[in-house]
Design an enzyme around this catalytic site. Structure first.
Site, PDB file in Angstrom:
ATOM      1  N   GLY C  29       0.796  -1.224   0.000  1.00 23.55           N
ATOM      2  CA  GLY C  29       0.000   0.000   0.000  1.00 23.55           C
ATOM      3  C   GLY C  29       0.823   1.266   0.000  1.00 23.55           C
ATOM      4  CB  CYS C 237     -25.547 -10.131 -17.728  1.00 21.47           C
ATOM      5  SG  CYS C 237     -24.886  -9.951 -19.391  1.00 21.47           S
ATOM      6  CB  CYS C 240     -24.159 -14.138 -20.108  1.00 25.86           C
ATOM      7  SG  CYS C 240     -23.642 -13.329 -18.586  1.00 25.86           S
ATOM      8  CB  CYS C 262     -20.827  -9.071 -18.205  1.00 29.97           C
ATOM      9  SG  CYS C 262     -21.857 -10.345 -17.504  1.00 29.97           S
ATOM     10  CB  CYS C 268     -20.220 -11.428 -21.009  1.00 31.41           C
ATOM     11  SG  CYS C 268     -21.990 -11.203 -21.264  1.00 31.41           S
TER      12      CYS C 268
END
Lengths: 227, 256, 289
Positions: C29, C237, C240, C262, C268
């Site tokens: 970080g 979605c 899909c 997606c 997808c």
């Protein structure tokens, strides 16, 4: 209660050729609890100067100013503040307050400073204002806009709000009408009765004769014109 | 009673010029000390040395910390000093915009110190912020407004709320009423006086306005050319000044 | 090919960048400064990510680039071609097949494995920047862990919008120490920051690299009474039928008809190949454009 020994005072004016003006020398006096002593002497003889030195407002050049067991002449600022909060009250001729603070708060302030409960402090302030004939409609207003006499009475109420063991009164009855004068006289007598040691300046001779046990002529403390 | 702050021999030089020289004093809990003097007298330099914004060249600033007792804040580590300035210390700037985040709402400004010490409950932070706005006489419905929408006096009061929300014990103030209208000044002074008493705050107030110290300060320190020329009880210093400079300062005040 | 050193950058530069990456991995970080090079593309087009990718790619790697989840946008295609040309590495659109994935604004839906590296393009690495303009001050705040200001931002969100409205670049605390900007990924992706793969972040213009090693604890900042929520459009979605993926919303005609799909195109497609069909979808056909 109040014991002053050999106090002297002079003013040095640094910006006017460092002129030194001696104003007091060898001032001594004692005031016992329950006693009221008047400072007398012609105008300019140093009555107010002495009173201000006792309150710590003016710095004494030499000597001791004992209030209880504190020497005002040598005490640290916070000791003097402590003394002013719990021991030594002062009713000056002029009212000096924070603008915008309501009169009733101004009067209750010394009580609040000692940690008094707010409701009780305000109640006591109201009693004092009522006794001193300040109309109730003015209590919530700041005293800065009041007349001279009203301001003087607010000042007195403030000075008597807390039961100080020692009190300094600078012309407490000046600019008061007969009725209010009578109220203030009674307040002073009451303070004496509870054992307060009082030093006062009174131009009003009748008042002085009535409440004061002794007179001290401060002219006796004027420095001898040696030069 | 022990002093809250014990300052010993603080000096700060700018090259050969003196910022402030050999300043020492004690400040006790609940005491308010004023530092007066004209511009360039070193009073702001001194305040910044005391508050840890400037590193003094000599001297110690001992503070009675809650955990470890007396600690020299000049030599303590920076994280410790910064922690102190977020918790037990507060600093009120002359210009509110130096002490506020102008792009953050009033509530966020007040809440920042709470969040900085770990508050993580939005509702409680907001309640405390709103409560503090009330105490400095800002309406609760302004909590989501930015300080840019506030008047100068309101900004200054907001700055005070932001500083006092964590219950500090020592507040540094640099000309807190400078640049405000007289009527706004009076209100602010009244407010400060009440808060000082209510929270038993100790405070060091730098100002050139003698009326401000007469109303707020118990004690006074008069500075000239970086040196302390006189100290004492506020009304004594103002009514019976001993030093030539103080006499000049007092006699120069315009009467109204 | 012979005109370029492998993966465009010279070996000294790659060593310098690798040192920054290793330091970043050692201090999860923490923003490591590095001497960002001029790249043959403008700032804002992924110069930071490209330099990190160049430093970690080996000839055996398989490379994938996604932009907002899609493999076929201009940015993704041009970066993929850049490394095809300068490093001659294999490329793929399948998440599972890639060993190095460079991304902008998304984490793939499919969980990454321990042998995969995810490289993020970062526009502004400093999470405190919008509240504290001074770099000196923000560095000090990181050093001393003074992160109260980060919560001020979230406080402002709630007070203005009634909820934490920050929906992307949502600040996180890494391994209980540094507060980090996860780059502008949707906050839906934040929980996925706890992963098996290595995550490297490169900011070219700002000259910072930072990293999250595998299995590192990454926590999204929040309030007790306004906990973090990984939100997405409340929809499935349309192509899909997936209900667990991050969706893009498309307006498909002049009358304002909407469609959700997606954002991760590989995810997808894989689902459609496997026979899943959404509300407006058609069965997958290999030759469909």
């Amino acid at each position: 209660m109040i014991s002053i020994e050999n106090v002297s005072k002079s003013f040095t004016l640094h910006n006017q050729g460092a002129a030194t003006i001696p104003v007091m020398d060898g001032a001594s006096l004692q005031v016992a609890p329950g006693e009221c002593v008047a400072l007398v002497g012609q105008s300019g003889s140093g009555k107010s100067t002495l009173m201000r030195m006792i309150y710590g407002n003016y710095l004494a050049a030499a000597g001791r100013i004992m209030i209880d067991d504190v020497d005002v002449a040598s005490a640290a600022p916070r000791e003097i503040l402590q003394l002013r909060r719990y021991t030594l009250g002062y009713v000056s001729q002029f009212l000096r307050v924070v603008p915008r603070v309501p009169t009733v708060e101004v009067v209750a302030d010394p009580l609040l400073a000692t940690g008094a409960e707010r409701g009780a402090a305000l109640a006591r302030a109201q009693v004092l204002l009522e006794n001193l004939n300040i109309p109730e409609r003015l209590w919530a207003l700041s005293p800065t806009t009041f007349s001279g006499g009203e301001q003087q009475r607010v000042n007195i109420a403030r000075g008597f709000a807390y039961n100080y063991p020692a009190l300094l009164l600078d012309e407490p009855t000046a600019s008061l009408d007969g009725k209010n004068r009578e109220v203030v006289m009674a307040m002073i007598e009451e303070a004496k009765a509870r054992g307060a040691a009082i030093i006062g300046i009174f131009h009003d001779e009748a008042a002085r004769d009535r409440v004061c046990d002794r007179e001290i002529d401060v002219t006796g403390f004027t420095p001898k014109a040696a030069a | 009673m022990n002093p809250l702050l014990n300052v010993g021999g603080i000096s700060k030089f700018y090259g050969h010029r003196i910022g402030c020289k050999d300043v020492s004093f004690d400040l006790y809990p609940g005491e308010v000390m004023g530092i007066v003097g004209e511009s360039g007298s070193g009073k702001s330099t001194l305040l910044n040395c005391l508050a840890g914004h400037l590193a003094p060249d000599t001297g110690a600033v001992n503070f009675d910390t809650r955990v470890d007792g007396m600690r020299d804040t000049v030599t303590m580590s920076e994280p410790e000093r910064r922690m102190l300035s977020r918790t037990d210390w507060a600093f009120v700037h002359q210009h509110a915009r130096d002490g506020l985040r102008m792009n953050v709402s009033a509530g966020g400004n007040v809440g920042e110190r709470l969040m900085a010490v770990g508050a993580r409950h939005y509702g409680e932070i907001r309640d405390q912020a709103t409560d503090w706005l009330g105490r400095v006489e800002i309406n609760a419905d302004r909590v989501d407004d930015r300080p840019t929408a506030f008047s100068g006096g309101m900004q200054q009061r907001l700055q005070i709320a932001r500083n006092l929300v964590t219950g500090p014990r020592l507040v540094f103030m640099d000309e807190p009423t400078g640049g405000l209208d007289v009527s706004v000044q009076a209100r602010l002074l009244d407010l400060l006086r009440g808060l000082v008493r209510e929270m038993n705050l100790s405070a060091i107030i730098v100002t050139h306005d003698l009326a401000v110290v007469r109303l707020l300060a118990d004690r006074l320190m008069v500075m000239k050319d970086g040196h302390v020329v006189e100290t004492g009880l506020t009304d004594q210093v103002l009514d019976d000044p001993q030093h030539g400079y103080t006499q000049l300062l007092v006699s120069s005040v315009l009467q109204v | 090919m012979s005109d370029y050193n492998f993966a465009y950058l010279d070996e000294q530069t790659k060593r310098m960048i690798r040192r920054a990456i290793l330091k970043g991995l050692a201090i999860p970080g923490y923003q490591v400064p590095f001497a960002s090079r001029e790249m043959p593309m403008p700032y804002g087009w992924g110069t930071g990510g490209v330099q990190v990718s160049a430093a970690v790619l080996t000839p055996e790697d398989t490379f994938k680039v996604i932009d907002q989840g899609a493999d076929d946008t201009t940015n993704a295609v041009s970066i993929r071609r850049f490394f095809e040309k300068t490093a001659d590495v294999a490329v793929t659109e399948a998440t599972a097949e890639a060993s190095v994935i460079q991304t902008r604004h998304r984490i793939p839906e499919q969980d990454l494995r321990a042998d995969q590296i995810l490289v993020y393009q970062v526009p502004i690495p400093e999470p405190l920047r919008f509240l504290e303009p001074s770099e000196v001050e923000t560095r000090k705040m990181h050093a001393l862990e003074e992160y109260g200001l980060m919560h001020v931002k979230l406080y402002e969100d709630i007070s203005q919008h009634g909820a934490i409205a920050t929906s992307y670049a949502y600040p996180v605390k890494v391994e209980g120490r540094y507060v980090m900007d996860p780059s502008p990924i949707p906050k839906f992706d934040n929980p996925k920051l706890n992963m098996a793969g290595i995550q490297l972040f490169g900011a070219g213009r700002e000259q910072r690299i930072y990293a999250v090693p595998p299995y590192t604890d990454v926590v999204s900042l929040d309030f007790e009474d306004y906990p973090f929520e990984a939100s997405k459009a409340d929809h499935a979605c349309d192509l899909c039928g997936a209900t667990d993926s991050y969706l893009d919303e498309l307006i498909v005609d002049d009358s304002g008809k909407r469609m959700f799909m997606c954002s991760d195109t590989d995810y997808c497609c894989s689902r459609r190949k496997a026979g899943h069909i959404g509300a407006q979808g058609v069965p997958y056909a290999e030759d469909a454009a």
